[in-house]
Design an enzyme around this catalytic site. Structure first.
Site, PDB file in Angstrom:
ATOM      1  N   CYS A   3      52.120  78.463 -37.124  1.00 31.38           N
ATOM      2  CA  CYS A   3      50.677  78.333 -37.385  1.00 31.38           C
ATOM      3  C   CYS A   3      49.960  78.872 -36.154  1.00 31.38           C
ATOM      4  O   CYS A   3      49.479  78.110 -35.320  1.00 31.38           O
ATOM      5  CB  CYS A   3      50.300  76.886 -37.657  1.00 31.38           C
ATOM      6  N   ALA A  13      47.275  81.198 -35.389  1.00 31.83           N
ATOM      7  CA  ALA A  13      45.871  81.478 -35.082  1.00 31.83           C
ATOM      8  C   ALA A  13      45.234  80.274 -34.367  1.00 31.83           C
ATOM      9  O   ALA A  13      45.606  79.132 -34.654  1.00 31.83           O
ATOM     10  CB  ALA A  13      45.118  81.806 -36.374  1.00 31.83           C
ATOM     11  N   SER A  15      46.103  81.773 -28.745  1.00 29.84           N
ATOM     12  CA  SER A  15      46.246  81.582 -27.293  1.00 29.84           C
ATOM     13  C   SER A  15      47.680  81.214 -26.922  1.00 29.84           C
ATOM     14  O   SER A  15      48.219  81.697 -25.920  1.00 29.84           O
ATOM     15  CB  SER A  15      45.273  80.508 -26.801  1.00 29.84           C
ATOM     16  N   ASP A  71      52.041  81.064 -46.105  1.00 28.45           N
ATOM     17  CA  ASP A  71      51.973  79.611 -46.018  1.00 28.45           C
ATOM     18  C   ASP A  71      53.172  79.148 -45.192  1.00 28.45           C
ATOM     19  O   ASP A  71      54.320  79.400 -45.552  1.00 28.45           O
ATOM     20  CB  ASP A  71      52.016  79.021 -47.427  1.00 28.45           C
ATOM     21  N   ASP A 128      52.931  74.223 -34.318  1.00 30.44           N
ATOM     22  CA  ASP A 128      51.646  73.609 -33.951  1.00 30.44           C
ATOM     23  C   ASP A 128      50.844  73.442 -35.241  1.00 30.44           C
ATOM     24  O   ASP A 128      50.045  74.291 -35.605  1.00 30.44           O
ATOM     25  CB  ASP A 128      50.921  74.500 -32.949  1.00 30.44           C
ATOM     26  N   CYS A 178      46.901  68.316 -32.014  1.00 33.55           N
ATOM     27  CA  CYS A 178      45.812  67.867 -31.137  1.00 33.55           C
ATOM     28  C   CYS A 178      45.211  66.594 -31.726  1.00 33.55           C
ATOM     29  O   CYS A 178      44.003  66.389 -31.725  1.00 33.55           O
ATOM     30  CB  CYS A 178      44.770  68.954 -30.930  1.00 33.55           C
TER      31      CYS A 178
END
Length: 698
Positions: free
Chosen positions: A182, A184, A187, A240, A266, A319
């Protein structure tokens, strides 16, 4: 039309209650007076939930909440694989960081930026300045312009501190095959690319990164991030993540499944650890977000460990601070892996980072605030919303053996960061459901030479075979069977087109094909002769994005990515790959070669070039960067002498540092240029020129 809109507007006004009308007028008034009222950073349900879960140590709750209400400090990371990273760091320290403590913004004295204690080689720094202050303050305009230009050129990344943790824990080596599930906005992907290129003397590392995202538009943001680093070892795909296809590669004449050495997982999350920068989370947060994402997170993580090589490492991160998205997902993976996975102890890999160990007991709460201790307490009406995997295991011994204390939860008040969760999984054996997978049974193929079979049937069978052609997997050891075609020759199709139109519905918009140059392509011989390319140059790794007409631009990928592209064109939607190394001249072959060098790919191409090279001085570099088309007389005598021996056309401009003069620039610089009739110019982007001038000469 106008009268109808007025009537609708009047009807809506009549339907509003007095209270709604008053709120509407207040919003309009606030907008006229200079902006909407600030969001109140308070959410009682959030506070109640996390106080009950006790993820914050006793006596630290007020500090935790105070930190969440403060804006997030600005953090920058210097690109580690660039040869001039040390020069950039020296420039930041001497020209910018020293001046900041003397500046005040809105009465607030700026603290000197500090390196992140846990990030290697002082390549990541943070300051008490928020990004908003850096953008808006006239006193910091010079510093802001430097950051913008360096970011655009790929020398600096402005990235949140906690988001740098997963790539560090991946422990990437240049030979690793890596999947970012995942990826995008990119960074973390950029950070991984830097690690692949740790040795700048190796233009094509053996490893590569496949960066995936489900959102087609965000994939292009990912492409923008990756392009700043000019790597031939990155491929951006659009799938996906929970059902990302299993890819094939050729190895010693047989096709085998591609397993990754490192996977970054992530996953999408509720994001309550980002409250410091995403203030909308304060008013929108409920536990429902976590409950809805839990299943998707498990599916993505499961697909990740399936494609992980034995002995490989997968980093799972969110996060979010919520155990439903964190420990519950890890427990579910470990439980169904039946010992194939284990949590790694990585505390020693991040010295200086403060973190809390994972928890072993938690409860589940609905958005209305109702608590459930265990799955058996959940009423049937809630079973679609709350699942058994959201709760801790009932077997306490098994739960203890999972070592959840090796998970890391980063709390905002400990080191002035965002909230974050990360866990590192090691794969010790194939997953249980892969062990039980039976061998694929293949039907005898229909020979395309059999005249008794109708051509339409032959074509249909061939199409189906191309789509479903996966190697038979040995259920015991996971090895694949050799794969050869009927004629005994290997498949060397150089065109990697998108899937057929019927399958394209699965993948979204159609992309241009990736067409590799054939060994005997006539356009390559003049290029090789003009630039005296070394015989070891991997010309078969050159590709273009068009099948017909003139090839305007040539791109290059690593040998390993070429292998992936050629054997999976039917399976994956590739958005972008490769770096531009050559561009067609407007004047064709008038100047000895129809193609000029491109700055994006010069560091990959330069090791193979043996002609058309000018060695220049620092003063010459300054002339090239500050003047658009300088005459030869502007350059040093030595440079003029070299230029007089070259015909007009594309050239390489190389600066080599002198170790005997440490006060001068101590990193090599390679630029693309053009030898004109009476001048030399550089083919370098405007922003790249600016940042080179800033850190070399200002």
């Amino acid at each position: 039309m106008g009268r109808k809109n007025r009537r609708n507007r009047q009807r809506r006004t009549e339907q509003r209650s007095p209270a709604e009308e008053e709120r509407r007028k207040a919003r309009e008034q606030a907008a006229w007076e200079g902006g909407y009222p600030e969001i109140i950073k308070e959410n009682k349900l959030f506070e109640h939930y996390y106080q009950e879960l006790k993820i914050v140590p006793d006596g630290e709750w007020d500090k935790f909440m105070d930190a969440l209400r403060e804006p997030l400090p600005a953090t920058i990371r210097i690109t580690g694989y660039k040869s001039h990273a040390k020069e950039i760091l020296h420039c930041l320290k001497e020209k910018y960081f020293k001046e900041l403590p003397d500046i005040e913004v809105d009465g607030q004295k700026i603290e000197a930026p500090q390196p992140l204690s846990w990030y290697p080689e002082e390549l990541a720094w943070h300051t008490n300045l928020s990004r908003k202050i850096i953008r808006k303050s006239p006193e910091l305009e010079k510093f802001h312009q430097f950051l913008v230009s360096e970011t655009e050129s790929g020398n600096i990344s402005r990235q949140e501190a906690v988001s740098m943790i997963p790539p560090v824990l991946l422990n990437v080596q240049p030979h690793h095959k890596i999947l970012d599930m995942c990826a995008a906005p990119g960074s973390k992907t950029a950070q991984i690319i830097e690690m692949l290129h740790a040795d700048m003397n190796v233009p094509f590392p053996e490893g590569f990164v496949i960066a995936n995202d489900v959102d087609n538009k965000r994939c292009y943001l990912l492409v923008h991030q990756a392009k700043r680093l000019n790597s031939p070892c990155i491929m951006v795909v659009n799938h996906d993540a929970s059902s990302i296809p299993r890819l094939l590669i050729e190895n010693n004449g047989s096709r085998e499944v591609l397993y990754y050495d490192r996977i970054l997982c992530d996953v999408p999350c509720s994001g309550d650890g980002t409250m410091r920068k995403n203030i909308d989370v304060w008013k929108k947060w409920t536990t429902l977000n976590s409950l809805q994402l839990h299943g998707l997170q498990i599916r993505i993580a499961t697909r990740g460990v399936e494609q992980l090589a034995e002995g490989g490492r997968m980093v799972y991160s969110t996060c979010s601070l919520n155990p439903v998205e964190d420990e519950a997902v890890i427990v579910s993976l470990l439980d169904k892996s039946e010992g194939s996975l284990e949590l790694a102890d990585v505390a020693s890999e991040l010295p200086g980072l403060k973190w809390m160990p994972g928890i072993t007991q938690w409860r589940v709460m609905t958005k209305e605030g109702q608590w459930f201790e265990k799955w058996e307490d959940v009423p049937t009406s809630r079973h679609t919303q709350i699942r058994p995997t959201m709760f801790p295991l009932k077997d306490e011994e098994k739960l203890k053996s999972m070592n959840l204390n090796r998970c890391m939860r980063i709390l905002p008040h400990h080191q002035n960061t965002g909230g974050f969760f990360v866990a590192v999984l090691i794969k010790k054996a194939p997953m249980p459901w892969n062990k039980r997978q039976p061998k694929l049974q293949r039907r005898p193929p229909v020979s395309v030479c059999d005249a008794s079979v109708a051509p339409e049937i032959v074509k249909a069978v061939a199409d189906i075979s191309a789509i479903a052609d996966e190697p038979a997997v040995d259920a015991e050891n996971g090895e694949t069977k050799p794969c050869t075609n009927q004629s005994g020759s290997s498949k060397t199709d150089s065109v990697c087109c998108p899937p057929p139109s019927k399958k394209m519905k699965l993948f979204g918009f159609k992309e241009d094909p990736f067409v590799f140059l054939s060994e005997d392509d006539p356009i390559f011989e003049p290029i090789q002769k003009f630039y005296a390319l070394d015989p070891s140059f991997p010309k078969k790794n050159l590709l273009t994005r068009t099948q017909e007409g003139k090839k305007r631009q040539l791109y290059m990928v690593s040998k390993e990515l070429r292998n992936v592209l050629l054997h999976n064109s039917e399976k994956m939607k590739v958005i972008n790959t490769g770096i531009k190394v050559l561009c067609r001249n407007n004047d064709g072959e008038q100047y000895g070669c129809a193609y000029r060098l491109a700055q994006e790919g010069i560091y990959s191409l330069y090791p193979f070039i043996n002609a058309r090279i000018l060695t220049v001085s620092v003063e010459d570099i300054k002339v090239l960067l500050t003047q658009e088309n300088p005459f030869l007389s502007k350059f040093s005598k030595e440079t003029q002498k070299q230029a007089n021996n070259l015909d007009m056309g594309s050239i390489v401009l190389k600066y080599e540092p002198d170790p005997q003069q440490p006060e001068t620039l101590q990193c090599p610089i390679v630029l693309c240029g053009w030898r004109g009739k009476t001048s030399i110019r550089s083919f370098v982007f405007f922003l790249h020129r600016i940042n080179l001038v800033q850190w070399i000469f200002i």
